[in-house]
Design a protein around this motif. Structure first.
Motif, short mmCIF file in Angstrom:
data_model
loop_
_atom_site.label_atom_id
_atom_site.label_comp_id
_atom_site.label_asym_id
_atom_site.label_seq_id
_atom_site.Cartn_x
_atom_site.Cartn_y
_atom_site.Cartn_z
N VAL A 1 18.43 -34.10 -33.26
CA VAL A 1 18.27 -34.02 -34.71
C VAL A 1 19.58 -33.62 -35.38
O VAL A 1 19.97 -34.18 -36.41
N TRP A 2 20.30 -32.69 -34.77
CA TRP A 2 21.54 -32.23 -35.40
C TRP A 2 22.63 -33.30 -35.32
O TRP A 2 23.41 -33.46 -36.25
N MET A 3 22.69 -34.04 -34.21
CA MET A 3 23.69 -35.11 -34.13
C MET A 3 23.42 -36.18 -35.18
O MET A 3 24.35 -36.69 -35.81
N ARG A 4 22.15 -36.50 -35.40
CA ARG A 4 21.82 -37.50 -36.41
C ARG A 4 22.07 -36.96 -37.81
O ARG A 4 22.49 -37.69 -38.70
N ALA A 5 21.83 -35.65 -38.02
CA ALA A 5 22.09 -35.05 -39.33
C ALA A 5 23.59 -35.07 -39.64
O ALA A 5 23.97 -35.20 -40.81
N ARG A 6 24.41 -34.98 -38.60
CA ARG A 6 25.86 -35.05 -38.80
C ARG A 6 26.36 -36.48 -38.82
O ARG A 6 27.56 -36.73 -38.77
N ARG B 1 12.71 -40.90 -30.15
CA ARG B 1 12.71 -39.45 -29.89
C ARG B 1 13.05 -38.67 -31.15
O ARG B 1 12.50 -37.60 -31.40
N TRP B 2 13.96 -39.20 -31.95
CA TRP B 2 14.33 -38.57 -33.22
C TRP B 2 13.14 -38.58 -34.17
O TRP B 2 12.85 -37.56 -34.82
N GLN B 3 12.44 -39.71 -34.24
CA GLN B 3 11.26 -39.80 -35.09
C GLN B 3 10.18 -38.80 -34.63
O GLN B 3 9.54 -38.15 -35.46
N ARG B 4 9.99 -38.68 -33.33
CA ARG B 4 9.00 -37.76 -32.78
C ARG B 4 9.37 -36.32 -33.13
O ARG B 4 8.49 -35.51 -33.47
N ALA B 5 10.65 -35.98 -33.04
CA ALA B 5 11.08 -34.61 -33.37
C ALA B 5 10.87 -34.32 -34.86
O ALA B 5 10.39 -33.25 -35.22
N LEU B 6 11.19 -35.28 -35.71
CA LEU B 6 10.98 -35.09 -37.14
C LEU B 6 9.50 -35.00 -37.46
O LEU B 6 9.08 -34.23 -38.34
N GLN B 7 8.69 -35.77 -36.76
CA GLN B 7 7.24 -35.70 -36.98
C GLN B 7 6.70 -34.34 -36.55
O GLN B 7 5.80 -33.79 -37.19
N LYS B 8 7.26 -33.78 -35.51
CA LYS B 8 6.84 -32.45 -35.05
C LYS B 8 7.15 -31.40 -36.11
O LYS B 8 6.31 -30.54 -36.40
N VAL B 9 8.32 -31.49 -36.73
CA VAL B 9 8.68 -30.55 -37.80
C VAL B 9 7.77 -30.75 -39.00
O VAL B 9 7.29 -29.79 -39.61
N THR B 10 7.50 -32.01 -39.34
CA THR B 10 6.62 -32.31 -40.47
C THR B 10 5.22 -31.76 -40.23
O THR B 10 4.61 -31.18 -41.14
N ASP B 11 4.71 -31.91 -39.03
CA ASP B 11 3.39 -31.36 -38.70
C ASP B 11 3.38 -29.85 -38.82
O ASP B 11 2.41 -29.26 -39.31
N GLU B 12 4.44 -29.20 -38.37
CA GLU B 12 4.53 -27.75 -38.48
C GLU B 12 4.57 -27.31 -39.94
O GLU B 12 3.97 -26.31 -40.31
#
Length: 134
Positions: free
Chosen positions: A84-89, A110-121
Protein backbone atom coordinates in the motif's frame (compact mmCIF):
# COMPACT_ATOMS: atom_id res chain seq x y z
CA UNK A 1 -16.42 10.84 6.47
CA UNK A 2 -19.22 8.32 6.90
CA UNK A 3 -18.99 6.30 3.72
CA UNK A 4 -15.55 5.14 2.64
CA UNK A 5 -14.77 3.34 -0.59
CA UNK A 6 -11.53 1.98 -2.00
CA UNK A 7 -10.81 5.12 -4.03
CA UNK A 8 -11.17 7.35 -0.96
CA UNK A 9 -8.84 5.13 1.07
CA UNK A 10 -6.27 5.06 -1.77
CA UNK A 11 -6.45 8.86 -2.07
CA UNK A 12 -5.95 9.22 1.69
CA UNK A 13 -2.85 6.98 1.59
CA UNK A 14 -1.48 9.01 -1.35
CA UNK A 15 -2.09 12.24 0.56
CA UNK A 16 -0.33 10.80 3.62
CA UNK A 17 2.69 9.85 1.51
CA UNK A 18 2.84 13.35 0.04
CA UNK A 19 2.48 14.93 3.49
CA UNK A 20 5.29 12.76 4.82
CA UNK A 21 7.49 13.82 1.91
CA UNK A 22 6.81 17.49 2.63
CA UNK A 23 7.76 17.28 6.32
CA UNK A 24 11.05 18.98 7.23
CA UNK A 25 14.01 16.65 7.70
CA UNK A 26 14.87 15.53 11.21
CA UNK A 27 18.11 17.05 12.41
CA UNK A 28 20.14 16.79 15.58
CA UNK A 29 19.52 19.84 17.74
CA UNK A 30 22.29 21.72 19.45
CA UNK A 31 25.06 21.67 16.85
CA UNK A 32 26.01 24.82 15.04
CA UNK A 33 28.83 26.23 12.97
CA UNK A 34 30.87 29.20 14.20
CA UNK A 35 32.95 29.53 11.06
CA UNK A 36 32.22 32.64 9.00
CA UNK A 37 30.75 32.23 5.54
CA UNK A 38 33.36 32.67 2.82
CA UNK A 39 33.25 33.00 -0.93
CA UNK A 40 34.15 29.94 -3.00
CA UNK A 41 35.66 30.04 -6.45
CA UNK A 42 34.01 28.40 -9.48
CA UNK A 43 35.89 25.08 -9.20
CA UNK A 44 34.81 24.58 -5.60
CA UNK A 45 31.16 25.25 -6.34
CA UNK A 46 31.01 22.37 -8.85
CA UNK A 47 31.97 19.89 -6.15
CA UNK A 48 29.34 21.13 -3.71
CA UNK A 49 26.15 19.20 -3.15
CA UNK A 50 23.01 20.57 -4.67
CA UNK A 51 20.78 22.25 -2.10
CA UNK A 52 17.61 20.31 -1.43
CA UNK A 53 14.58 22.39 -2.28
CA UNK A 54 11.39 21.34 -0.57
CA UNK A 55 7.81 22.40 -0.98
CA UNK A 56 5.95 24.35 1.61
CA UNK A 57 5.55 22.41 4.86
CA UNK A 58 2.21 20.65 5.28
CA UNK A 59 -0.62 22.18 7.25
CA UNK A 60 -1.48 20.90 10.74
CA UNK A 61 -4.74 19.44 9.37
CA UNK A 62 -2.78 17.47 6.75
CA UNK A 63 -0.45 16.14 9.47
CA UNK A 64 -3.46 15.07 11.56
CA UNK A 65 -4.93 13.23 8.55
CA UNK A 66 -1.56 11.58 7.93
CA UNK A 67 -1.35 10.37 11.54
CA UNK A 68 -4.89 9.00 11.32
CA UNK A 69 -3.97 7.20 8.10
CA UNK A 70 -0.86 5.73 9.73
CA UNK A 71 -3.10 4.16 12.38
CA UNK A 72 -4.96 2.42 9.56
CA UNK A 73 -1.71 0.66 8.66
CA UNK A 74 -1.95 -1.33 11.89
CA UNK A 75 -4.94 -3.19 10.42
CA UNK A 76 -2.77 -4.58 7.62
CA UNK A 77 -0.13 -7.26 7.57
CA UNK A 78 3.49 -6.24 7.00
CA UNK A 79 3.57 -7.18 3.30
CA UNK A 80 0.28 -5.39 2.72
CA UNK A 81 1.69 -2.28 4.41
CA UNK A 82 4.67 -2.27 2.07
CA UNK A 83 2.44 -2.77 -0.94
CA UNK A 84 0.00 0.00 0.00
CA UNK A 85 2.79 2.42 0.85
CA UNK A 86 4.72 1.74 -2.37
CA UNK A 87 1.58 2.44 -4.38
CA UNK A 88 0.85 5.56 -2.32
CA UNK A 89 4.32 6.81 -3.22
CA UNK A 90 3.39 6.24 -6.90
CA UNK A 91 5.74 3.37 -7.65
CA UNK A 92 5.09 1.71 -10.99
CA UNK A 93 3.17 -1.57 -10.91
CA UNK A 94 6.10 -3.39 -12.50
CA UNK A 95 8.45 -2.25 -9.74
CA UNK A 96 5.93 -3.33 -7.13
CA UNK A 97 5.51 -6.71 -8.83
CA UNK A 98 9.28 -7.24 -8.85
CA UNK A 99 9.46 -6.37 -5.15
CA UNK A 100 6.80 -8.94 -4.27
CA UNK A 101 7.76 -11.58 -6.82
CA UNK A 102 4.47 -11.71 -8.70
CA UNK A 103 2.90 -10.33 -11.86
CA UNK A 104 1.36 -6.87 -12.13
CA UNK A 105 -2.23 -8.12 -11.96
CA UNK A 106 -1.56 -10.14 -8.83
CA UNK A 107 0.07 -7.11 -7.18
CA UNK A 108 -2.95 -4.99 -8.15
CA UNK A 109 -5.36 -7.60 -6.73
CA UNK A 110 -3.40 -7.75 -3.46
CA UNK A 111 -3.47 -3.95 -3.28
CA UNK A 112 -7.23 -3.95 -3.85
CA UNK A 113 -7.67 -6.59 -1.14
CA UNK A 114 -5.60 -4.54 1.33
CA UNK A 115 -7.60 -1.40 0.60
CA UNK A 116 -10.83 -3.35 0.96
CA UNK A 117 -9.65 -4.59 4.35
CA UNK A 118 -9.06 -1.00 5.50
CA UNK A 119 -12.44 0.05 4.10
CA UNK A 120 -14.18 -2.77 5.97
CA UNK A 121 -12.44 -1.76 9.19
CA UNK A 122 -13.54 1.85 8.69
CA UNK A 123 -17.13 0.71 8.24
CA UNK A 124 -16.90 -1.40 11.38
CA UNK A 125 -17.17 -4.72 9.57
CA UNK A 126 -14.45 -6.43 11.56
CA UNK A 127 -13.89 -9.98 10.39
CA UNK A 128 -13.03 -12.57 13.01
CA UNK A 129 -10.15 -14.81 11.92
CA UNK A 130 -11.00 -18.48 11.53
CA UNK A 131 -8.25 -19.70 13.85
CA UNK A 132 -9.73 -18.01 16.93
CA UNK A 133 -12.09 -20.21 18.90
CA UNK A 134 -14.58 -18.27 20.98
Amino acid sequence: MDEWDIDDVAARFAEAAETGRRLPPARVQGYFNVWPAFARDLRETFAMEEPEYRCLPPSPAAIDRMLETMHWMLWLEVEQRHLVWMRARQYDWQDIAKRFGCCRTTAWRRWQRALQKVTDELHGQVRIPENLNT
